[in-house]
Design an enzyme around this catalytic site. Sequence first.
Site, mmCIF file in Angstrom:
data_model
loop_
_atom_site.group_PDB
_atom_site.id
_atom_site.type_symbol
_atom_site.label_atom_id
_atom_site.label_comp_id
_atom_site.label_asym_id
_atom_site.label_seq_id
_atom_site.Cartn_x
_atom_site.Cartn_y
_atom_site.Cartn_z
ATOM 1 N N ASP A 255 0.856 -1.181 0.000
ATOM 2 C CA ASP A 255 0.000 0.000 0.000
ATOM 3 C C ASP A 255 0.893 1.230 0.000
ATOM 4 O OD1 ASP A 255 -2.769 1.227 0.324
ATOM 5 O OD2 ASP A 255 -1.702 2.115 2.010
ATOM 6 N N GLU B 67 0.900 5.572 0.546
ATOM 7 C CA GLU B 67 0.248 6.836 0.910
ATOM 8 C C GLU B 67 0.905 7.913 0.059
ATOM 9 O OE1 GLU B 67 -2.397 6.787 2.618
ATOM 10 O OE2 GLU B 67 -2.158 4.717 3.332
ATOM 11 N N HIS C 277 -5.440 4.062 6.915
ATOM 12 C CA HIS C 277 -4.766 4.951 5.962
ATOM 13 C C HIS C 277 -3.286 5.154 6.294
ATOM 14 C CE1 HIS C 277 -8.400 5.885 3.749
ATOM 15 N NE2 HIS C 277 -9.024 6.162 4.889
ATOM 16 N N ASP D 211 -2.572 -0.858 6.419
ATOM 17 C CA ASP D 211 -3.506 -1.185 5.337
ATOM 18 C C ASP D 211 -3.044 -2.424 4.570
ATOM 19 O OD1 ASP D 211 -4.844 1.025 6.172
ATOM 20 O OD2 ASP D 211 -4.775 2.096 4.255
#
Length: 569
Positions: free
Chosen positions: A26, A28, A167, A172
Amino acid sequence: MHAAQDQLTFDELGTPLKDTTFVVFDLETTGTRPGTDGITEIGAVKVRGGEVLGEFATLVNPGMPIPPQIVALTGITGAMVYEAPPVEEVLAAFLEFARGAVLVAHNAPFDTGFLRAACLEYGYPWPKPAVVCTVRLARRVLTRQDTPSFRLGALAALFGSQTTPNHRALQDARATVDVLHALFERLGPQGVHSLEELVDYLPEVTPAQRRKRGMAAHLPELPGVYLFRSPSEEVLYVGTTRNLRRRVRQYFTGSESRGRIREMVALAERVDGIECSHALEAQVRELRLLAAHKPAYNRRSKNPRKSWWVALTEEAFPRLSVVRLPKDGALGPFTSQAMAKLAADTLAGAAGLRTCTLRIPATAPSAKPCALAEIGRCKAPCAGLQSVDEYSPSVHGVQSLIDGQDTVPLEAALRQLEELAAAEHFEQAARRRDELAILVRAIGKAHRLTALAAIPELVAASPDGSGGWEFAVIRHGRLASAGVARRGVPPMPVVDALVASAETVTPDAGPLYGAPAEETALLLRWLTRGGVRLVRTAVPWAEPARGVGGWQGWLERASTAAALEQAVS
């Protein structure tokens, strides 16, 4: 009983899911635009067979401010990433961590889009891994009755994940691992047990398609041609491939999305395979089979004699006519009647040939060369001709151009074009330039094809990429024999055997000696690839010395000018 019939054999299983390494990751980011926004955090979990093999987590300095709304969503602030490594340093470490694994992400196109953009910006080659999107997989496995939302938080709650997504990248990624394993549990009863089946499962595939995958089981993993047949033995479709079994199996998976081909697969009852020595032989056999069977579901190459040609008519005052059957001295081939007509008109205008279809007597009275001239409507170059002798230089010039003896008509056309440009008729000059370029390219192609078709026998070799050679024996523009000499095998005895067993080719009338234009063009493209070598040839392979080879520079300038005009229009 039906489940047992659908079960794959051992050799079809591929890589079992329990033996496949997945890197669930994942990102960000500072926004949603790869290449413009930056990465602020990467988190990943490497798993295989339900066991966690390792984790990867780091903040990343995006080199730009983090918008307030992103800070509120992720909790990652500018102060947190101030001393973090930049993405160019993190990227190499992550690619090494994920090397050889299948990448998994929730909404994978978003995350892989940022990784690809970073690789492109910093010069890292994108490894092209297999990618699984858990959003897409969940939409295939679950219904709206199972879950109202396919967001990561909703799926994690549905499957009772031990990790609650928040998040942050690693958190995640851990939640996505639990979602992935829960989805795998639901895939088992649907017959998805291997990585290959998982990739095929993601697009929608009908049960009827899936049941027919056994039709490819008998095919070898070799280059060749495949034929789908109906219950009445009619050939429905012909194709070519470097790997027969792999390619045919794709027709029974979701990777085949064309409605017309799905309809064909539903009708098919059997697939026949024809093994070939290499890809060139397969492509030639495909052309011949398409011409022989004219399959309903193929859209191209069903008629190798469908080309159009431009030839002089047999009249006292000849004109250029567009014909289907080539004869000696014809110009072509053209893929459409319109292209052939354009070339004929351009050549007639340059050489001064008549374009009307009315008959003209051998001795045309100057006052009345034809009926149209009598009423003042004749615009053909023949208007006002006194005799055949006055007209014959134009005819001779056209035939000499087609035969590669000189380019006088082209030079006349170029002078006409320059006169238009000098008079500032720029639009008309540009149109004439493009028409002349089409004519020059057609003549150049005709000379190349004719030169190849004129050779009684030519043997060529192409490297097979593994230290061996792929051979082709070509006779009068047709493939007469094909074979290979693998690494370590003496090549010349193979060549001698191929020549001895090659098909006998008897030349026929016409500019290509009876060879199908499409097959000769295919062989020409293969012969002119990089690395292909001539082993032997019965006569020298040469194009006309006074052909259009010297016009290549003009063609390049004309193409550049046309492209610039298109760009600014």
